[in-house]
Scaffold this motif. Structure first.
Motif, PDB file in Angstrom:
ATOM      1  N   PHE A 177     -13.546 -19.635   0.798  1.00  0.00           N
ATOM      2  CA  PHE A 177     -13.946 -18.603  -0.158  1.00  0.00           C
ATOM      3  C   PHE A 177     -15.349 -18.784  -0.727  1.00  0.00           C
ATOM      4  CE2 PHE A 177      -9.284 -19.182  -0.671  1.00  0.00           C
ATOM      5  CZ  PHE A 177      -8.886 -17.971  -0.127  1.00  0.00           C
ATOM      6  N   GLY A 178     -15.964 -19.956  -0.596  1.00  0.00           N
ATOM      7  CA  GLY A 178     -17.266 -20.180  -1.206  1.00  0.00           C
ATOM      8  C   GLY A 178     -17.132 -20.536  -2.684  1.00  0.00           C
ATOM      9  N   SER A 179     -18.221 -20.384  -3.398  1.00  0.00           N
ATOM     10  CA  SER A 179     -18.211 -20.717  -4.828  1.00  0.00           C
ATOM     11  C   SER A 179     -18.676 -19.497  -5.629  1.00  0.00           C
ATOM     12  CB  SER A 179     -19.121 -21.918  -5.099  1.00  0.00           C
ATOM     13  OG  SER A 179     -20.473 -21.567  -4.933  1.00  0.00           O
ATOM     14  N   PRO A 180     -18.299 -19.392  -6.913  1.00  0.00           N
ATOM     15  CA  PRO A 180     -17.559 -20.376  -7.707  1.00  0.00           C
ATOM     16  C   PRO A 180     -16.042 -20.264  -7.519  1.00  0.00           C
ATOM     17  CG  PRO A 180     -18.135 -18.517  -9.076  1.00  0.00           C
ATOM     18  CD  PRO A 180     -18.729 -18.226  -7.725  1.00  0.00           C
ATOM     19  N   CYS A 240     -22.795 -11.742  -3.372  1.00  0.00           N
ATOM     20  CA  CYS A 240     -23.998 -11.794  -2.533  1.00  0.00           C
ATOM     21  C   CYS A 240     -24.318 -10.390  -2.057  1.00  0.00           C
ATOM     22  CB  CYS A 240     -23.771 -12.724  -1.348  1.00  0.00           C
ATOM     23  SG  CYS A 240     -25.191 -12.891  -0.256  1.00  0.00           S
ATOM     24  N   VAL A 241     -25.518  -9.921  -2.344  1.00  0.00           N
ATOM     25  CA  VAL A 241     -25.968  -8.585  -1.928  1.00  0.00           C
ATOM     26  C   VAL A 241     -26.706  -8.712  -0.595  1.00  0.00           C
ATOM     27  CG1 VAL A 241     -27.303  -6.550  -2.549  1.00  0.00           C
ATOM     28  CG2 VAL A 241     -26.155  -7.879  -4.333  1.00  0.00           C
ATOM     29  N   ILE A 242     -26.259  -7.964   0.397  1.00  0.00           N
ATOM     30  CA  ILE A 242     -26.879  -7.957   1.723  1.00  0.00           C
ATOM     31  C   ILE A 242     -27.285  -6.526   2.054  1.00  0.00           C
ATOM     32  CG2 ILE A 242     -25.630  -9.986   2.527  1.00  0.00           C
ATOM     33  CD1 ILE A 242     -23.639  -8.155   3.887  1.00  0.00           C
ATOM     34  N   PRO A 277     -23.436 -20.499  -2.051  1.00  0.00           N
ATOM     35  CA  PRO A 277     -22.121 -19.959  -2.422  1.00  0.00           C
ATOM     36  C   PRO A 277     -21.379 -19.235  -1.311  1.00  0.00           C
ATOM     37  CG  PRO A 277     -23.821 -18.500  -3.208  1.00  0.00           C
ATOM     38  CD  PRO A 277     -24.529 -19.670  -2.584  1.00  0.00           C
ATOM     39  N   LEU A 278     -21.989 -19.101  -0.101  1.00  0.00           N
ATOM     40  CA  LEU A 278     -21.288 -18.414   0.979  1.00  0.00           C
ATOM     41  C   LEU A 278     -20.157 -19.281   1.510  1.00  0.00           C
ATOM     42  CD1 LEU A 278     -24.287 -16.937   3.008  1.00  0.00           C
ATOM     43  CD2 LEU A 278     -22.731 -15.707   1.506  1.00  0.00           C
ATOM     44  N   PRO A 279     -19.040 -18.693   1.883  1.00  0.00           N
ATOM     45  CA  PRO A 279     -17.959 -19.479   2.493  1.00  0.00           C
ATOM     46  C   PRO A 279     -18.363 -19.970   3.873  1.00  0.00           C
ATOM     47  CG  PRO A 279     -17.398 -17.140   2.472  1.00  0.00           C
ATOM     48  CD  PRO A 279     -18.666 -17.281   1.687  1.00  0.00           C
ATOM     49  N   GLY A 334     -24.357  -4.075   2.324  1.00  0.00           N
ATOM     50  CA  GLY A 334     -23.364  -3.965   1.261  1.00  0.00           C
ATOM     51  C   GLY A 334     -23.339  -5.193   0.374  1.00  0.00           C
ATOM     52  N   ARG A 335     -22.140  -5.637   0.031  1.00  0.00           N
ATOM     53  CA  ARG A 335     -21.939  -6.791  -0.847  1.00  0.00           C
ATOM     54  C   ARG A 335     -20.860  -7.697  -0.267  1.00  0.00           C
ATOM     55  NH1 ARG A 335     -23.583  -6.636  -6.280  1.00  0.00           N
ATOM     56  NH2 ARG A 335     -24.764  -4.784  -6.841  1.00  0.00           N
ATOM     57  N   LEU A 336     -20.980  -8.996  -0.575  1.00  0.00           N
ATOM     58  CA  LEU A 336     -19.983  -9.976  -0.169  1.00  0.00           C
ATOM     59  C   LEU A 336     -19.395 -10.634  -1.401  1.00  0.00           C
ATOM     60  CD1 LEU A 336     -21.782 -11.824   2.789  1.00  0.00           C
ATOM     61  CD2 LEU A 336     -20.138  -9.957   2.940  1.00  0.00           C
ATOM     62  N   GLN A 337     -18.093 -10.902  -1.344  1.00  0.00           N
ATOM     63  CA  GLN A 337     -17.458 -11.680  -2.403  1.00  0.00           C
ATOM     64  C   GLN A 337     -17.689 -13.163  -2.124  1.00  0.00           C
ATOM     65  OE1 GLN A 337     -13.256 -10.984  -2.961  1.00  0.00           O
ATOM     66  NE2 GLN A 337     -12.986 -12.805  -4.234  1.00  0.00           N
ATOM     67  N   THR A 338     -18.236 -13.857  -3.091  1.00  0.00           N
ATOM     68  CA  THR A 338     -18.434 -15.298  -2.983  1.00  0.00           C
ATOM     69  C   THR A 338     -17.667 -15.954  -4.123  1.00  0.00           C
ATOM     70  OG1 THR A 338     -20.463 -15.187  -4.282  1.00  0.00           O
ATOM     71  CG2 THR A 338     -20.686 -15.070  -1.894  1.00  0.00           C
ATOM     72  N   GLY A 339     -16.751 -16.807  -3.774  1.00  0.00           N
ATOM     73  CA  GLY A 339     -15.917 -17.432  -4.787  1.00  0.00           C
ATOM     74  C   GLY A 339     -14.553 -16.771  -4.860  1.00  0.00           C
ATOM     75  N   ILE A 340     -13.691 -17.350  -5.687  1.00  0.00           N
ATOM     76  CA  ILE A 340     -12.301 -16.894  -5.748  1.00  0.00           C
ATOM     77  C   ILE A 340     -11.728 -17.219  -7.121  1.00  0.00           C
ATOM     78  CG2 ILE A 340     -11.301 -19.050  -4.932  1.00  0.00           C
ATOM     79  CD1 ILE A 340     -10.186 -15.575  -3.784  1.00  0.00           C
TER      80      ILE A 340
END
Length: 906
Positions: free
Chosen positions: A367-370, A469-471, A643-645, A474-480
């Motif tokens: 899942f990455g951080s945080p 994370c903005v790419i 923070p990327l998984p 679109g957007r990525l969820q980083t963390g869980i």
């Protein structure tokens, strides 16, 4: 060179044809144009012999093959009986192969039901299975304990909440599946060479040249085995058969509902994946094992998609993932004392938080951080019970954080939910909403499209603070967010619902469906989402605790009807009975199904073991590899990419997990349009529209005409589509329920109601004048108000039609109507001078001026549009073709027809 990326579509149906000495397993794709054949030997009493020629047959070829097999194995003419080929069973997939003390069994899916649709990829629920013994009777070596093992194995009800998909990887999140499709094509070109031997198509390179140098890469990723429940059953054939035979199933929950926004369909999907590591029942599986796997670990993903566009590449998709799981420590509860709340015991001292380090390292990788821990366990108790876990968890997180980089430390949020629930002045859900906002802002969410122009033009202040994370795409969820209480059932489900509700608002805002990322309670959208989450919570609670949820969202809102209290008591008793009497048998079944225990001749049987502790803790049976460092407790490669998984990072290790193959543009294996719509066969409505999902317009929106149809409008609790009933008896019952609900006592405290260790619903008795969270005050009525009740049964005309027709029109309404009449008259070809508008409203008559580019354009006639030359030629060629005059085919048409013939018949 133009290259496209598509997910691979796998085979669908299987037929098991039977000989006396062997089985033939024939599998086909959805269109039944390509077939594969497996030969299973039945002469081996204890070994599994499977032969896969890895050849792709056409329909005609497989018929000829089976016909020759049938003819060659029949007895001579004139003899009685026949030993030819005959069909044993038709199935939709292979769950796997299992052996106890005799020979092998094959487990087949014989019945399925479609539960959801994601981007045209169907998700099915297993409805029924069939176990077939492979060796024939002449070589079978019987064992007296075989039948008992078979009964234990079949106690795992495969028709209860097991799901699969032929073309969508359910073990991974939507973010992972779509991230794979965005990998650079240069990396994928080198990966195709390893799969070249699987292709038998001699026209592959030639076909790509004739299409003008265009090609398509098909991609398939390895499943995440932690959430696969039949991995052990497929392990024996994984290296010997083609990947198309491997059908991975998950256990948990899958539900889908339709949110109609002024006619625009939006699908809300909820998928829960239960971990197959350290799996079991409530009191028998607590804490974590030596490898960092925790009990009752479930990954919940909510997916939002615009259903008007089906494709992953062209459609709009968004997802948010959160996790629940037991406290990652060595702890347990002794149920031999038959107490409602067995004492919590710490089994092993772990001063360096070794097991917690392994668990959080897994989460960083996936899942990455945080990583955010929301701990809902009690912190203040007269007798130390749940507080033991809180103190140990705080110590473990504090120890691990001192070695992590400051920007990637684990965030710990303790919140005693039971204490706040008992308070008369605190609003539980308001506090949870504040926590949810901060969590979603830190982790962000996934969306596969860039921010809409309106968001850029009028940005919301909360939107600018969003994390992740903005790419460019679109957007990525980083963390869980990792939520836990003691059981991870009632309190956890309510907290996850509030976080999911907050994330849903951001998802709707990102797709341009609402103007602010905020959703209110008592709207159709939130009611639909709440019902989905309650079904999700009930299902997970039944799997782990043996009963449905004891305390729901309405309990914490303090609007639950008085009849709910008796249901809560029954669920508590059901949970207690299940934990005391049936959980041990269920645990044995899970251990056998997942391959944790393998029956072996000469060793103790499963039912003879005093405990299964050593089965789940491998360090008790053998020395594990060298222990990790006490300070550098993480995997170095994982920490570099935060923070990327790490699982979604493009690197050599992850590329090895991908199966990449080059296809033709019109290949059926990557053509989701043909897979979904089946244009070459006659479809029935029952098959095409077999998914009957909950709809916000049908099930939640009031049926009154004058009501705003928006699913984001706040409504009274008695205005939903489920409570606006049609007949008189149901209406009177609803009125009576509202009367009794007002006079009923408030919910009792949890100590008086629940004897479970969940302790979710502690609500003390409300005093008069205290702060209440009831949505709508209800006025108490007595017997003298029966006339008023009768009047309420018949709906007034204004409520039905939006206007009271018995009243006269006001001057303003009459003026509007006159203008409408004048607007229609102005479109007729009449003499304007002959029109005499009403003198009463002559001042308000609109003078229309034609502004259309067409001189004759009005509601009665329109100027014919201009048609370009190419369209005219196509239409003329169509007319000539109907008269038998055919046009010569161009090079592109010939190539397309050739591809069609090759894919269809060759």
């Amino acid at each position: 060179q133009k290259l496209e990326l598509q997910p691979l579509l796998f085979s669908v149906s299987r037929l098991l044809d039977r000989f006396y000495f062997r089985y033939f397993l024939v599998g086909s794709n959805n269109a039944e144009t390509k077939y594969r054949v497996l030969k299973i030997d039945r002469t081996e009493p204890k070994d599994l012999v499977i032969i896969d020629d890895r050849h792709v047959y056409t329909q005609q070829e497989v018929r000829e093959l089976l016909g020759r097999l049938d003819l060659g194995n029949r007895t001579k003419m004139g003899q009685k009986g026949s030993s030819g080929l005959f069909r044993a069973v038709s199935a939709f997939g292979v769950v796997g192969f299992v052996r106890f003390l005799e020979g092998y069994y094959i487990v087949l899916i014989t019945k399925r039901r479609k539960m959801a649709d994601i981007g045209g990829h169907a998700i099915y629920k297993v409805e029924d299975t069939n176990m077939i013994y492979i060796p024939n009777d002449s070589v079978r070596v019987t064992h007296p304990d075989e039948a008992r093992y078979l009964r234990i194995f079949q106690n795992v009800d495969l028709s209860s909440n097991f799901y699969f998909s032929y073309s969508y990887d359910l073990s991974h999140s939507l973010q992972y599946n779509l991230t794979v499709l965005r990998m650079p094509l240069e990396m994928l070109k080198s990966e195709t060479t390893q799969n070249r031997q699987e292709s038998f198509d001699i026209f592959e390179d030639e076909g790509l040249i004739t299409q003008g140098g265009s090609g398509v890469f098909g991609i398939c990723s390895e499943p995440y085995m932690k959430y696969v429940w039949n991995g052990e059953l497929l392990d024996i054939i994984k290296s010997t058969v083609h990947r198309d035979w491997l059908l991975y199933i998950i256990h948990g929950f899958c539900g889908q509902s339709k949110l109609l926004i002024y006619g625009r369909p939006v699908y809300v999907t909820l998928i829960a994946r239960r971990s197959s590591k350290f799996a079991g029942t409530r009191f028998l599986k607590r804490g974590a094992n030596c490898e960092g796997d925790v009990a009752n670990e479930v990954e919940t993903e909510q997916i939002l998609c615009d259903a008007s566009v089906m494709s992953f590449t062209a459609g709009s998709y968004s997802s948010y993932v959160q996790v629940r799981g037991s406290v990652p420590l060595y702890w347990s509860q002794d149920i031999s004392t038959m107490m409602p709340k067995p004492p919590i015991t710490l089994d092993q001292a772990d001063p360096f938080a070794h097991v917690a380090a392994l668990h959080f390292d897994q989460m960083f990788q996936r899942f990455g951080s945080p990583i955010i821990i929301l701990n809902l366990v009690k912190e203040r108790e007269k007798r130390k019970h749940e507080r033991i876990l809180s103190e140990e968890l705080v110590a473990a997180v504090t120890y691990l954080n001192q070695f992590l980089p400051p920007e990637h430390t684990i965030v710990y949020i303790p919140w005693d939910m039971a204490k706040y629930t008992k308070s008369k002045l605190c609003n539980v859900l308001d506090r949870l909403n504040v926590i949810a906002e901060s969590v979603v802002k830190k982790t962000g969410f996934f969306v596969n499209r860039p921010d809409s122009y309106c968001s850029i033009l009028r940005p919301d202040e909360k939107w600018n603070e969003l994390g992740g994370c903005v790419i460019p795409t679109g957007r990525l969820q980083t963390g869980i967010l990792r939520t836990n209480c003691v059981d991870c059932l009632d309190r956890t489900n309510t907290a996850q619902f509030m976080v999911g509700k907050c994330a849903l608002a951001y998802q709707l805002y990102s797709l341009g469906l609402i103007d602010k990322p905020n959703l209110q309670f008592d709207t159709d959208a939130v009611r639909l989402f709440e019902e989905l989450y309650e079904d999700h919570g009930d299902t997970l609670s039944l799997q782990y605790g043996g009963s449905q949820l004891v305390h729901r969202v309405k309990t914490y809102r303090k609007i639950a009807p008085w009849t709910q209290h008796s249901k809560d008591i029954m669920q508590t008793l059901s949970r207690y009975y299940s934990n005391a009497f049936s959980d041990a048998d269920r645990q044995d079944s899970i251990n056998l199904f997942l391959g944790v225990f393998h029956p072996t001749e000469g060793k103790p049987h499963l039912w003879e073991l005093p405990t299964d502790f050593y089965l789940h803790h491998k360090n008790t049976m053998r020395l594990l590899p060298t222990r990790r460092s006490y300070t550098y407790w993480w995997t170095p490669e994982v920490i570099k990419h935060l923070p990327l998984p790490y699982d979604e990072v493009i690197c050599a290790a992850n590329l090895k997990k991908l199966i990449v193959k080059k296809f033709h543009k019109y290949e059926e294996e990557i053509d989701i349009h043909n897979e979904f719509f089946r244009p070459y066969e006659l479809s029935s409505f029952d098959d095409t529209f077999c998914l009957a999902m909950t709809s916000s317009a049908r099930d939640f929106m009031p049926k009154t005409v004058g009501i705003d149809p928006s699913p984001f409008t706040v409504r009274k609790p008695d205005e939903t589509g489920k409570s606006v009933l049609g007949n008189k008896s149901n209406r009177e019952e609803a009125v009576l329920q509202r009367k009794t609900a007002a006079s009923a006592p408030p919910p009792p405290s949890e100590e008086a109601v629940s004897s479970s260790s969940e302790d979710d619903s502690g609500t003390d008795r409300e005093e008069e004048g205290s702060v209440s969270q009831r949505s709508t005050p209800v006025k108490m009525t007595d017997a003298g108000d029966s006339a008023k009740v009768t009047e309420n049964v018949v709906q007034p005309m204004k409520e039905l039609y939006g206007i009271n027709l018995s009243d006269g029109l006001s001057e303003e309404d009459f003026s509007i109507y006159s203008r409408f009449v004048q607007l229609g008259q102005s479109q007729h070809k009449q003499d304007k001078n002959s029109q005499q508008p009403c003198s009463k409203c002559s001042d308000g008559v609109i003078k229309l001026t034609p502004i259309s580019a067409f001189s004759q354009d009005n509601i009665y006639e329109v100027q014919p549009p201009r048609v370009d030359r190419k369209s005219t030629e196509i239409f003329q060629a169509h007319i000539q073709a109907s008269q038998g005059i055919m046009q010569p085919l161009g090079k592109e048409d010939s190539s397309m027809y050739r591809e069609y013939i090759r894919n269809r018949y060759l």
